[in-house]
Design an enzyme around this catalytic site. Structure first.
Site, PDB file in Angstrom:
ATOM      1  N   ALA A 270       0.862  -1.187   0.000  1.00 22.83           N
ATOM      2  CA  ALA A 270       0.000   0.000   0.000  1.00 22.83           C
ATOM      3  C   ALA A 270       0.895   1.232   0.000  1.00 22.83           C
ATOM      4  O   ALA A 270       2.096   1.142   0.220  1.00 22.83           O
ATOM      5  CB  ALA A 270      -0.899  -0.010   1.234  1.00 22.83           C
ATOM      6  N   HIS A 305      -1.400   0.990   9.437  1.00 21.55           N
ATOM      7  CA  HIS A 305      -0.047   1.455   9.106  1.00 21.55           C
ATOM      8  C   HIS A 305      -0.112   2.688   8.192  1.00 21.55           C
ATOM      9  O   HIS A 305       0.507   3.716   8.462  1.00 21.55           O
ATOM     10  CB  HIS A 305       0.707   0.309   8.403  1.00 21.55           C
ATOM     11  N   GLU A 306      -0.904   2.575   7.121  1.00 21.10           N
ATOM     12  CA  GLU A 306      -0.960   3.687   6.155  1.00 21.10           C
ATOM     13  C   GLU A 306      -1.575   4.939   6.779  1.00 21.10           C
ATOM     14  O   GLU A 306      -1.163   6.057   6.472  1.00 21.10           O
ATOM     15  CB  GLU A 306      -1.754   3.279   4.895  1.00 21.10           C
TER      16      GLU A 306
END
Length: 876
Positions: A270, A305-306
């Site tokens: 991602a 996370h992103e």
């Protein structure tokens, strides 16, 4: 003599005499011709005397005659493709202050999954192109000329001209659209200050679902038409993560909207583009019927996370790629914090040790690198998106948080975010804020972990009433490096009620037992060996080698289930690593593994099975005569837990038990357990007739697919053809990846080659090659290496990006175990090596040599066969 544009060549960074303030960009992608054209008007601040503007451009055709600076045409325009720079020279010095440079350019919508590229998708049975950007690390320059370095933050105002029926997304919300026949012009709001690598554009046909955060920020998940139900889980995690981070960082989410979108062709997992996060489909979409529990967990961690990056990375950005770990290490660490809060039943912090293990394994190589790594050319950047920046980075943050305490750490992070919002920071800036807020010597402590590569092994020895400690750099090749660290030590004895914290600052130290022994610790006279555990819950990024007496105490504590899950994991992982480095015998590792045979927890068994599979691989080469018995011993170890979970899901079972079933069945198939293989094949045939059969839910399919491939051969290939049939019929990325990861696991060499050739067809997306590469059977090693040599020119052309080409090298080279093979591989690559995969090649060769050394050591172990037979006879 007048200065020439050539003087700007060969520099690692752009000159600072002119900096961008604002970009006005117009882009026109042509999805049929796979080209684009555009124009840029960039407000620039000139701060020092110069007659040049120097910016980045790559694979773009810039129209020199269109370039103006404050209406003045340049006298020379030079593009240095190798340096990826555009040098614009003027007849006289540019006035100090602000001015605007304008230019037109054209480019290709490439198929390399970087820059401005095309991705294929099916709509109503026909193949179409979408246009997508992927700019990190240094590929914005492939879409528009720009100052393509993180420190050159500017504001961006985008305009897109696209076919009327398509959805066109960017970082910011749409201000207005105007339609002219078949085309529409879409205008976007101006962005806040941001780096070029975070600019994003996606153009194609999509559906979306939406929700809002508590603050009212609109969050959407975009999918291919008809797949929005698979975006619900990610949407829910996304909204909860944004709410959580707003509080944790004490700073609101900085943009008016957040879109997350699934892209069919995507090189990474991602990308955290500001306000428009892009994902490969398998990292964003989750289908209750078709996805496994581990897919679900992966989606949650990836989304968390992103979205952490929206603060750590996007709002506060590293000053240069040397500090990449500030982005990736923090986002990895904080994603576990978020998922632990949203799904406490997943025991996520214990699973975090997967990250630590992967960091420790890579960092034990002489060919590792420090967390803060010098980057001298754009081509070197991709290679540091590795387990050091992510996993070691996240692990040393966990170590520091554990040392400082969670509350102090959180308050200091919030101060750091406030101080550097909308600008750039270096590693030292973070240490300075943490030091100021906590009064602790953070910089001295942490510099030993980020500026030198590697980590220590702590030798622990009992001497009377003292525990003697000594540190040395740990390397898997058995040598000892020169490093010393300031090590946050924790220890307990016989119980977790009392523990001692201290910093080991020099080479050696000793602690008095009474400093950390619990009152109820059994005294030695009763013959009841107590236990001493260092590095409680594995919060420290180091290994421990205990003397024989301490090791025996811990083995008993494992059997008696006296230890925390994290400590159970730490002990087996350290023991395995020490065995690889020939610092302890395989014999003693097998004895320790045997102590885990009654274990039933997923988090512990995921590490135990990984160690078992490593032992199985090496023993096949090291002791062929004994390897069958070692296999039987490893199977015996896992069988109790496997029988408990069985093949069939149970009502109300936990998420972790679902993951455990899949883990154990796959491990037993790989170890050649006949009963599991036969049952996997039986269930596969039922599933082949009825894809909705409950006998093979998504979690168990990988095990069944591997079982099928164990029995396939050139003369009996029905199983392989059936798997290909399922692959062709499914549109689910996760199901496709399960099949690809199984096809090359066949013991028949010809079938392995056929699978590798299938990877080269247009039926397999380039992004998915690594699944197939990761599954190659040990019997297929030689043919896979021969295949890579034969197809090398095609491979390097098709997969130019560092991470993808590195997968080919790691997967085909690392499994070998002889010095001769290492020499043969070196010889092949000596004229072919490139900076993008040089590090991966050196690391793979080092792994081969480490295995060769381990094999020699195993061959000389006097009691190995006797111990294996003894353990096989023991009652379960």
């Amino acid at each position: 003599m007048a200065e020439s544009p050539g003087k700007f060549r060969g520099q690692s960074r752009l000159p600072r005499f002119a900096e961008p303030l604002h970009y006005d960009l117009l882009l026109r992608p042509d999805l049929a011709a796979c080209t684009f054209s555009g124009s840029a008007a960039v407000a620039v601040a000139v701060s020092a005397p110069t007659r040049f503007l120097v910016l980045n451009a790559a694979e773009l055709s810039v129209d020199g005659s269109s370039i103006r600076f404050q209406d003045v045409a340049p006298t020379e325009v030079t593009q240095f493709e190798e340096d990826e720079i555009l040098v614009i020279g003027f007849g006289q010095e540019l006035p100090i202050g602000e001015g605007v440079v304008t230019m037109n350019f054209t480019g290709t919508l490439n198929d390399q999954m970087r820059g401005f590229y095309r991705s294929k998708y099916d709509y109503n049975g026909e193949s179409r192109n979408m246009a997508v950007t992927q700019f990190e690390a240094a590929d914005a320059r492939r879409c528009f000329p720009c100052w393509d370095e993180p420190a050159f933050k500017a504001k961006f105002k985008l305009t897109l001209e696209v076919p009327t029926e398509l959805v066109a997304l960017s970082n910011m919300p749409v201000v207005k659209e105007t339609v002219h026949g078949p085309l529409k012009t879409v205008y976007y709001e101006e962005s806040p200050l941001m780096s070029t690598y975070l600019v994003a554009i996606v153009v194609g046909l999509f559906d979306y679902i939406e929700s809002s955060t508590l603050e009212g920020t609109k969050v959407r998940v975009y999918t291919q038409v008809g797949k929005t139900s698979q975006g619900k889980f990610a949407l829910d995690v996304g909204v909860k993560s944004l709410d959580l981070y707003k509080d944790y960082f004490a700073t609101p989410y900085p943009l008016p909207k957040l879109d997350m979108i699934a892209i069919p062709d995507f090189a990474a997992g991602a990308m955290e583009n500001y306000g428009l996060v892009t994902y490969r489909e398998s990292a964003l979409l989750y289908d209750e019927q078709l996805s496994s529990a581990s897919n679900k967990q992966q989606v949650a961690i990836t989304v968390a996370h992103e979205l952490a990056h929206q603060w750590f990375g996007n709002l506060v950005t590293m000053e240069w790629w040397t500090h990449l770990w500030l982005n990736e290490g923090f986002a990895s660490w904080v994603s576990y914090l978020a998922v632990e809060s949203i799904f406490p039943e997943w025991n996520n912090w214990t699973q975090f040790l997967d990250e630590t293990t992967s960091g420790l394994r890579l960092d034990a190589l002489a060919e590792s690198h420090p967390i803060e790594v010098e980057v001298n050319h754009a081509s070197e950047i991709d290679a540091i998106f590795d387990s050091i920046s992510y996993d070691k980075g996240a692990s040393v943050i966990r170590m520091l948080q554990s040392y400082l305490g969670a509350d102090r750490f959180q308050k200091a992070l919030a101060s750091y975010i406030k101080k550097y919002a909308y600008s750039n920071a270096k590693t030292e800036d973070l240490w300075a804020v943490l030091e100021e807020e906590t009064g602790e010597p953070v910089k001295d402590l942490m510099t030993t972990w980020t500026k030198q590569q590697g980590y220590p092994v702590i030798f622990a020895k009992l001497n009377g009433q003292y525990l003697e400690l000594e540190q040395a750099q740990f390397l898997s090749d058995g040598s000892s490096g020169p490093g010393t660290w300031i090590v946050p030590m924790t220890s307990c004895c016989g119980s977790y009620d009392v523990n001692k914290k201290c910093l080991l600052k020099g080479k050696a130290d000793k602690i008095h037992i009474k400093d950390f022994a619990a009152s109820q610790t059994a005294d030695r006279g009763t013959g009841q060996t107590s236990w001493i555990k260092l590095n409680i819950d594995q919060t420290g990024f180091y290994r421990v080698k205990y003397d024989d007496e301490l090791a025996a105490g811990l083995e008993n504590a494992v059997k008696a289930k006296k230890l925390s899950l994290m400590d159970m994991i730490g002990i087996v992982e350290d023991s395995y690593a020490l065995s690889v480095a020939c610092k302890q015998t395989l014999t003693s590792l097998l004895r320790l593994l045997n102590a885990y045979r009654h274990e039933s927890d997923y988090t512990v068994l995921s590490h135990v099975t990984s160690v078992c599979l490593g032992v199985n691989k090496i023993s096949t080469d090291a002791t062929p005569d004994l390897s069958r018995d070692i296999k039987q011993l490893l199977i015996k170890l896992l069988l109790l837990a496997a029988k408990r979970v069985g093949w069939d899901p149970k009502d109300g079972e936990s998420h972790l038990d679902v993951m455990l079933r899949s883990l154990l069945l796959i491990a037993l198939v790989k170890l050649g357990h006949d009963e599991t293989i036969t049952e996997g094949i039986r269930r596969f045939h039922i599933f082949l007739e009825d894809r909705k059969s409950t006998l093979l839910p998504p979690d168990n399919r990988k095990a069944a697919y591997l079982a099928v491939m164990r029995s396939v051969s050139t003369s009996s290939r029905a199983g392989y053809d059936s798997l290909l049939k399922i692959y062709r019929e499914t549109s689910e990325a996760q199901e496709k990846s399960r099949i690809l990861g199984s096809l090359s696991s066949c013991p028949d060499k010809d079938i392995v080659v056929e699978a590798l050739n299938f990877m080269l067809t247009d039926e397999v997306r380039n992004q998915d090659a690594f699944y197939l590469l990761g599954g190659i059977s040990s019997e297929g090693r030689e043919v896979a290496w021969a295949w890579l040599q034969e197809n090398w020119d095609h491979v390097i052309k098709t997969w130019p990006s560092s991470s993808l080409i590195s997968d080919f090298i790691n997967s085909t080279v690392s499994p070998f175990t002889s010095e001769e093979k290492a020499a043969e591989v070196s010889e092949f690559f000596c004229t072919r090596v490139k900076p993008s995969f040089e590090r991966a090649l050196k690391q793979s060769l080092e792994r081969v040599r480490i295995s060769a050394r381990w094999i020699e050591s195993i061959k000389s172990e006097p009691n190995l066969a006797q111990t294996v037979h003894q353990l096989l006879l023991e009652e379960v």
